[in-house]
Motif scaffolding. Structure first.
Motif, mmCIF file in Angstrom:
data_model
loop_
_atom_site.group_PDB
_atom_site.id
_atom_site.type_symbol
_atom_site.label_atom_id
_atom_site.label_comp_id
_atom_site.label_asym_id
_atom_site.label_seq_id
_atom_site.Cartn_x
_atom_site.Cartn_y
_atom_site.Cartn_z
ATOM 1 N N GLU A 114 56.214 44.612 55.708
ATOM 2 C CA GLU A 114 56.081 45.761 56.594
ATOM 3 C C GLU A 114 55.697 47.020 55.827
ATOM 4 O O GLU A 114 55.306 48.008 56.422
ATOM 5 C CB GLU A 114 57.389 45.967 57.355
ATOM 6 N N ALA A 115 55.792 46.973 54.493
ATOM 7 C CA ALA A 115 55.488 48.157 53.701
ATOM 8 C C ALA A 115 54.134 48.089 53.023
ATOM 9 O O ALA A 115 53.770 49.002 52.310
ATOM 10 C CB ALA A 115 56.569 48.349 52.636
ATOM 11 N N SER A 116 53.383 47.006 53.220
ATOM 12 C CA SER A 116 52.113 46.913 52.515
ATOM 13 C C SER A 116 51.097 46.147 53.325
ATOM 14 O O SER A 116 51.439 45.282 54.134
ATOM 15 C CB SER A 116 52.308 46.225 51.155
ATOM 16 N N GLY A 117 49.802 46.450 53.086
ATOM 17 C CA GLY A 117 48.730 45.739 53.749
ATOM 18 C C GLY A 117 48.453 44.426 53.055
ATOM 19 O O GLY A 117 48.837 44.189 51.913
ATOM 20 N N LYS A 118 47.765 43.555 53.752
ATOM 21 C CA LYS A 118 47.384 42.271 53.190
ATOM 22 C C LYS A 118 46.250 42.465 52.193
ATOM 23 O O LYS A 118 45.369 43.279 52.399
ATOM 24 C CB LYS A 118 46.954 41.322 54.303
ATOM 25 N N VAL A 119 46.278 41.704 51.140
ATOM 26 C CA VAL A 119 45.238 41.781 50.132
ATOM 27 C C VAL A 119 44.119 40.810 50.493
ATOM 28 O O VAL A 119 44.350 39.608 50.660
ATOM 29 C CB VAL A 119 45.795 41.452 48.731
ATOM 30 N N ILE A 120 42.920 41.330 50.643
ATOM 31 C CA ILE A 120 41.756 40.500 50.952
ATOM 32 C C ILE A 120 41.232 39.926 49.638
ATOM 33 O O ILE A 120 40.728 40.666 48.789
ATOM 34 C CB ILE A 120 40.674 41.333 51.669
ATOM 35 N N ASP A 121 41.368 38.641 49.474
ATOM 36 C CA ASP A 121 41.119 37.970 48.201
ATOM 37 C C ASP A 121 39.650 37.576 48.063
ATOM 38 O O ASP A 121 39.238 36.486 48.449
ATOM 39 C CB ASP A 121 42.023 36.735 48.106
ATOM 40 N N GLY A 122 38.855 38.472 47.490
ATOM 41 C CA GLY A 122 37.431 38.200 47.328
ATOM 42 C C GLY A 122 37.148 37.068 46.368
ATOM 43 O O GLY A 122 36.185 36.320 46.545
ATOM 44 N N LYS A 123 37.962 36.912 45.345
ATOM 45 C CA LYS A 123 37.757 35.832 44.385
ATOM 46 C C LYS A 123 37.865 34.481 45.059
ATOM 47 O O LYS A 123 37.056 33.570 44.823
ATOM 48 C CB LYS A 123 38.777 35.933 43.251
ATOM 49 N N SER A 124 38.848 34.330 45.925
ATOM 50 C CA SER A 124 39.049 33.051 46.597
ATOM 51 C C SER A 124 37.941 32.761 47.597
ATOM 52 O O SER A 124 37.446 31.633 47.689
ATOM 53 C CB SER A 124 40.408 33.050 47.304
ATOM 54 N N VAL A 125 37.541 33.779 48.363
ATOM 55 C CA VAL A 125 36.464 33.578 49.335
ATOM 56 C C VAL A 125 35.155 33.273 48.605
ATOM 57 O O VAL A 125 34.386 32.390 49.015
ATOM 58 C CB VAL A 125 36.298 34.823 50.235
ATOM 59 N N ALA A 126 34.885 33.985 47.510
ATOM 60 C CA ALA A 126 33.668 33.723 46.737
ATOM 61 C C ALA A 126 33.666 32.296 46.195
ATOM 62 O O ALA A 126 32.622 31.630 46.173
ATOM 63 C CB ALA A 126 33.553 34.727 45.585
ATOM 64 N N LYS A 127 34.817 31.809 45.770
ATOM 65 C CA LYS A 127 34.924 30.436 45.279
ATOM 66 C C LYS A 127 34.579 29.452 46.394
ATOM 67 O O LYS A 127 33.864 28.459 46.183
ATOM 68 C CB LYS A 127 36.330 30.169 44.756
ATOM 69 N N GLN A 128 35.072 29.718 47.588
ATOM 70 C CA GLN A 128 34.772 28.848 48.719
ATOM 71 C C GLN A 128 33.271 28.850 49.027
ATOM 72 O O GLN A 128 32.675 27.790 49.278
ATOM 73 C CB GLN A 128 35.556 29.299 49.953
ATOM 74 N N ILE A 129 32.658 30.024 48.984
ATOM 75 C CA ILE A 129 31.217 30.120 49.234
ATOM 76 C C ILE A 129 30.434 29.356 48.170
ATOM 77 O O ILE A 129 29.478 28.628 48.491
ATOM 78 C CB ILE A 129 30.776 31.602 49.280
ATOM 79 N N ARG A 130 30.830 29.493 46.914
ATOM 80 C CA ARG A 130 30.136 28.759 45.851
ATOM 81 C C ARG A 130 30.245 27.246 46.045
ATOM 82 O O ARG A 130 29.295 26.501 45.791
ATOM 83 C CB ARG A 130 30.688 29.151 44.473
ATOM 84 N N GLU A 131 31.396 26.794 46.521
ATOM 85 C CA GLU A 131 31.553 25.360 46.789
ATOM 86 C C GLU A 131 30.614 24.904 47.903
ATOM 87 O O GLU A 131 30.020 23.826 47.827
ATOM 88 C CB GLU A 131 33.007 25.056 47.159
ATOM 89 N N GLU A 132 30.469 25.734 48.931
ATOM 90 C CA GLU A 132 29.548 25.409 50.024
ATOM 91 C C GLU A 132 28.105 25.365 49.519
ATOM 92 O O GLU A 132 27.321 24.478 49.898
ATOM 93 C CB GLU A 132 29.686 26.459 51.138
ATOM 94 N N ILE A 133 27.760 26.322 48.657
ATOM 95 C CA ILE A 133 26.405 26.374 48.104
ATOM 96 C C ILE A 133 26.131 25.138 47.253
ATOM 97 O O ILE A 133 25.066 24.524 47.350
ATOM 98 C CB ILE A 133 26.215 27.659 47.272
ATOM 99 N N ALA A 134 27.094 24.783 46.404
ATOM 100 C CA ALA A 134 26.919 23.608 45.541
ATOM 101 C C ALA A 134 26.697 22.345 46.365
ATOM 102 O O ALA A 134 25.856 21.503 46.017
ATOM 103 C CB ALA A 134 28.143 23.442 44.636
ATOM 104 N N THR A 135 27.410 22.227 47.473
ATOM 105 C CA THR A 135 27.231 21.075 48.352
ATOM 106 C C THR A 135 25.828 21.036 48.940
ATOM 107 O O THR A 135 25.166 19.985 48.976
ATOM 108 C CB THR A 135 28.275 21.104 49.495
#
Length: 369
Positions: A75-96
Motif C-alpha cells: 500500500e506504500a509503493s507502486g508496482k515495479v514494471i520489469d523491463g528486463k523480464s519483458v525484454a527477455k520474453q520478447i527476445r525469446e519470441e523473436i528467436a522462435t
C-alpha cells in the motif's frame, strides 16, 4: 538514449538528486515473485500480488504459458514494471520466429551498425546490441570509423549496406561527430532498412491517421509495449510526455495519440509543467535531467515510464557514479500505481524492439508471414 534525451531536457528548471539517493536501492528491496500470466484481474489494484494481462505482438501468435517477473506491491509503493523480464520474453519470441524463418526459407536476418568515434557510451551500446543479436540468431555486421572520418565515408558504408540483401536493418549510432550532418546521414538509410524508425517518411506516416509507418522508433515503441504487456489501459486516458525530442518524445506522443489517449507534451517552454503532469494517468519522461520529476508531479495512481538514464556522482560506487532516471523513484514510487526502474526499465526494451524491427524487415523483404 541518455544523450538523445538530454538534448531536450537541458533547459528545464534544474533538479537535484537530493532526497532521491535511495531511489535505486529501493528497487532491490521490493520482493519479486514469479507469477503466471492471466487475462483477468484489475492489474493495478493495490493488492499484494499482481495478475498481469499480456499481449504477444512480436510473432503475432498468443502465448498462454509464458511467465514474466513482477514485483509485489504494498500500500506504500507502486508496482515495479520489469523491463528486463519483458525484454527477455520478447527476445525469446523473436528467436522462435527466426528459427521458423530459417527452417522455412534458409534466411537469417542481418543488422548492420555504424559507429563513428570513440565515445565509451556509444561503444557500450553497440556491444550490447551485438550480444543481443547473437542471442536471438540475428547476423550482426559492424563498421567502426575514426572520429575524424568524413561524412562521405559514412554515406559510402550506408550505401553498401543499402545494396546488401543480407542486411535487413541499418543503425547509425548517435550522436555523430559535430562535423557531420546528422539528418543527411540518417536520411541516407533506405527506408526499408530504417529499423531505428528515424526516416522522415516513417515519422510522417506515424503522425497520420489511417497510415502505417514501416518502422517505429525503438524506445517509444518499447514504452508502449511495456504498457500493453502490463495491461495498462491507454484508450481515453490522459497522458503527458515530458520532452519533445525527435527520437523519443515526439514519437511517444504520436503513439499514445494512436492509442486514443489525450496527450500533452511538456517541454522546456511549458509553463506550470508540474501542474500539467499531475493531471496525467500515464507519464512518459524523456528529458535527460536526473530526478527532475518529483513525487509532487505525479497524480495518485498514475503509471510512470522513465526513459532517462543519467549518471550522477556516487563515491560509494566503484565507477564513481550511478544511474538514475528523470523521475525521482524514491518519491514517485509512493504515489504511482506502477513505475519503471532505472536501470532495468525502458533500456532493455529499446534493444528488444530493435531486434523485433529487424525481424519485421527480414520478413517483409522475403515475403515471409
Amino acid at each position: 538514449m541518455a544523450a538523445a534525451a538530454a538534448s531536450s531536457g537541458m533547459m528545464f528548471s534544474s533538479a537535484t538528486s537530493d532526497g532521491c539517493s535511495r531511489g535505486l536501492q529501493r528497487v532491490s528491496s521490493i520482493t519479486v515473485l514469479r507469477l503466471g500470466l492471466t487475462r483477468s484481474a484489475a492489474v493495478f489494484s493495490r493488492t499484494r500480488t499482481i495478475n498481469i494481462q499480456v499481449r504477444t505482438s512480436i510473432s503475432g501468435r498468443s502465448s498462454s504459458s509464458s511467465v514474466i517477473t513482477a514485483a509485489t506491491a504494498t500500500e506504500a509503493s507502486g508496482k515495479v514494471i520489469d523491463g528486463k523480464s519483458v525484454a527477455k520474453q520478447i527476445r525469446e519470441e523473436i528467436a522462435t520466429e527466426i528459427s521458423r524463418m530459417k527452417a522455412s526459407t534458409g534466411v537469417v536476418p542481418g543488422l548492420a551498425v555504424i559507429l563513428v568515434g570513440d565515445r565509451k557510451d556509444s561503444a557500450t551500446y553497440v556491444r550490447n546490441k551485438k550480444k543481443a543479436c547473437e542471442s536471438v540468431g540475428i547476423e550482426s555486421y559492424e563498421v567502426h570509423l575514426a572520429e575524424d572520418s568524413s561524412e562521405k565515408e559514412v554515406l559510402q558504408h550506408i550505401k553498401g549496406f543499402n545494396d546488401d540483401p543480407s542486411v535487413n536493418g541499418i543503425l547509425v549510432q548517435l550522436p555523430l561527430p559535430s562535423h557531420m550532418n546528422e539528418q543527411n546521414v540518417l536520411n541516407a538509410v533506405c527506408i526499408d532498412k530504417d529499423v531505428d524508425g528515424f526516416n522522415p517518411l516513417n515519422i510522417g506516416l506515424l503522425a497520420m491517421r489511417d497510415r502505417e509507418p514501416l518502422f517505429v522508433p525503438c524506445t517509444p515503441k518499447g514504452c508502449i509495449e511495456l504498457l500493453h504487456r502490463y495491461g495498462v489501459p491507454i484508450k481515453g486516458k490522459r497522458a503527458v510526455v515530458i520532452g519533445r525530442s525527435n527520437i523519443v518524445g515526439m514519437p511517444a506522443a504520436l503513439l499514445l495519440q494512436r492509442e486514443d489517449a489525450t496527450v500533452s507534451l511538456v517541454h522546456s517552454r511549458t509553463k506550470n509543467p508540474e501542474e500539467i503532469t499531475r493531471q496525467a494517468d500515464i507519464v512518459i519522461s524523456a528529458v535527460g535531467k536526473p530526478n527532475m520529476v518529483r513525487g509532487s508531479w505525479i497524480k495518485p495512481g498514475a503509471v510512470v515510464i522513465d526513459v532517462g538514464i543519467n549518471p550522477v556522482e556516487d563515491a560509494k560506487s566503484p565507477r564513481g557514479y550511478r544511474l538514475v532516471g528523470d523521475v525521482c523513484f524514491e518519491e514517485a514510487s509512493k504515489i504511482a500505481s506502477a513505475i519503471t526502474p532505472v536501470p532495468g526499465g525502458v533500456g532493455p526494451m529499446t534493444i528488444a524492439i530493435l531486434l523485433s524491427n529487424t525481424l519485421v524487415a527480414a520478413k517483409r523483404a522475403h515475403n515471409f508471414k
